[in-house]
Scaffold this active site. Structure first.
Site, PDB file in Angstrom:
ATOM      1  N   SER A 169      25.584  80.021  39.115  1.00 18.89           N
ATOM      2  CA  SER A 169      25.386  80.980  38.867  1.00 18.89           C
ATOM      3  C   SER A 169      24.902  81.044  40.954  1.00 18.89           C
ATOM      4  CB  SER A 169      23.866  81.919  38.110  1.00 18.89           C
ATOM      5  OG  SER A 169      23.336  83.074  39.251  1.00 18.89           O
ATOM      6  N   TYR A 225      15.750  79.299  37.347  1.00 20.19           N
ATOM      7  CA  TYR A 225      16.725  79.685  36.940  1.00 20.19           C
ATOM      8  C   TYR A 225      16.821  79.107  37.732  1.00 20.19           C
ATOM      9  CZ  TYR A 225      20.515  82.674  36.022  1.00 20.19           C
ATOM     10  OH  TYR A 225      21.558  82.671  35.617  1.00 20.19           O
TER      11      TYR A 225
END
Ligand SMILES: NC(=O)c1ccc[n+]([C@@H]2O[C@H](COP(=O)([O-])OP(=O)(O)OC[C@H]3O[C@@H](n4cnc5c(N)ncnc54)[C@H](OP(=O)(O)O)[C@@H]3O)[C@@H](O)[C@H]2O)c1
Length: 270
Positions: free
Chosen positions: A149, A161
């Protein structure tokens, strides 16, 4: 059928095989459709067995692709072991796509959920890549796409995350050097916001995100494929995110942290 079991839903594979994790939704579904359209048979891995079966049917009807389904929770070692066993039989293509985010503050988050996130986003990626590579290297042919990401490239967008995606990027970059000349390619795919179930599942409110910041799954998969053809190890879909990450790499991290906190409200997500 029990969870964590392998079941062929059609004839044994006679075409090259691609294993995709998390194809029951969003980006993984698009990877599965794209690879089926290119003549691959699929191994489809996720928890929702009904959706896996429906996708296998769609891929057979739409593209003539045979699919095996593995209903497995990648947050469990039993689930990961089933996938590892299949990968050790050999596949030509691996897309480590399954992953999830969480909302809330780190210091109030359920520690077990945070551990599950690490297990799905990192542990599974590392072990699946390890299991897939020997046969790819022996065949001098293979592709591994690890879905990371933009959050793994820009500091200040949450904690666990972003850290999990930073691992995936660093891991893939490191491996790419070792794989040079083997005929096996590896890519860390780093999308920004994509219209999928991701944010709803994570409980992250996204209504304030301007429309130009959203990508769609087709665009992300197409960029990934084009970047593989160019031999790019890090793939960043969308001009807006190419600019953002290029600027982010040039200015001090303290500035990046301030900006990402300002724009993306660094709080409220782990
Ligand atoms: N959407 C975004 O804005 C965005 C941005 C950058 C990167 N990404 C990354 O892109 C990847 C795909 O996300 P998406 O946006 O397509 O999200 P999504 O629509 O929520 O899909 C997630 C997929 O992962 C699977 N999955 C989740 N937890 C799992 C578990 N414990 N075991 C097995 N499978 C599991 C889900 O299947 P089941 O529920 O059936 O198990 C589902 O197929 C993720 O790695 C995500 O971090 C997304």
């Amino acid at each position: 059928m029990t969870a964590e079991s392998i079941e062929p839903v059609s004839a044994p594979a006679s075409r090259p095989v691609a294993l995709v994790t998390g194809p029951t939704s969003g980006l993984g579904g698009e990877f599965a459709r794209h690879l089926a359209s290119r003549g691959y048979d699929l191994v489809l891995v996720a928890r929702n067995e009904l959706k896996l079966r429906a996708l296998a049917d769609d891929l057979r009807v739409g593209f003539g692709a045979n699919s095996e389904i593995i209903a497995a929770d990648l947050a469990t070692s039993a689930g990961r072991e089933t996938v590892i066993a299949r990968l050790e039989l050999g596949v030509e293509y691996l897309v480590n796509n399954a992953g999830f985010g969480t909302s809330g503050e780190f210091w109030t988050a359920d520690p077990e959920l945070l551990q599950s996130q690490l297990d799905v986003n990192v542990t599974a990626v590392m072990h699946f890549t390890r299991a897939a590579l020997p046969s790819m290297v022996a065949a001098a042919k293979g592709t591994v796409i690890n879905v990371a990401s933009v959050a793994g490239l820009l500091a200040g967008r949450g904690s666990t995350y972003s850290a999990s995606k930073a691992y995936v990027i660093s891991f893939s970059e490191g491996l790419s050097g070792g794989l040079a000349g083997t005929g096996v390619q590896i890519q860390a795919l780093c999308p920004g916001f994509i219209k999928t179930e991701f944010h709803q599942r994570a409980g992250i409110e996204m209504s304030s995100i301007p429309s130009f910041m959203w990508l769609n799954v087709e665009q992300v998969v197409q960029t990934s494929m084009k970047d593989l053809d160019k031999g790019k190890v890090i793939s960043i879909p969308g001009a807006q995110y190419k600019v953002l990450t290029a600027v982010g790499s040039k200015v001090p991290k303290s500035v990046v942290r301030k900006l990402t906190n300002l724009v993306g409200r660094g709080r409220g997500r782990t």
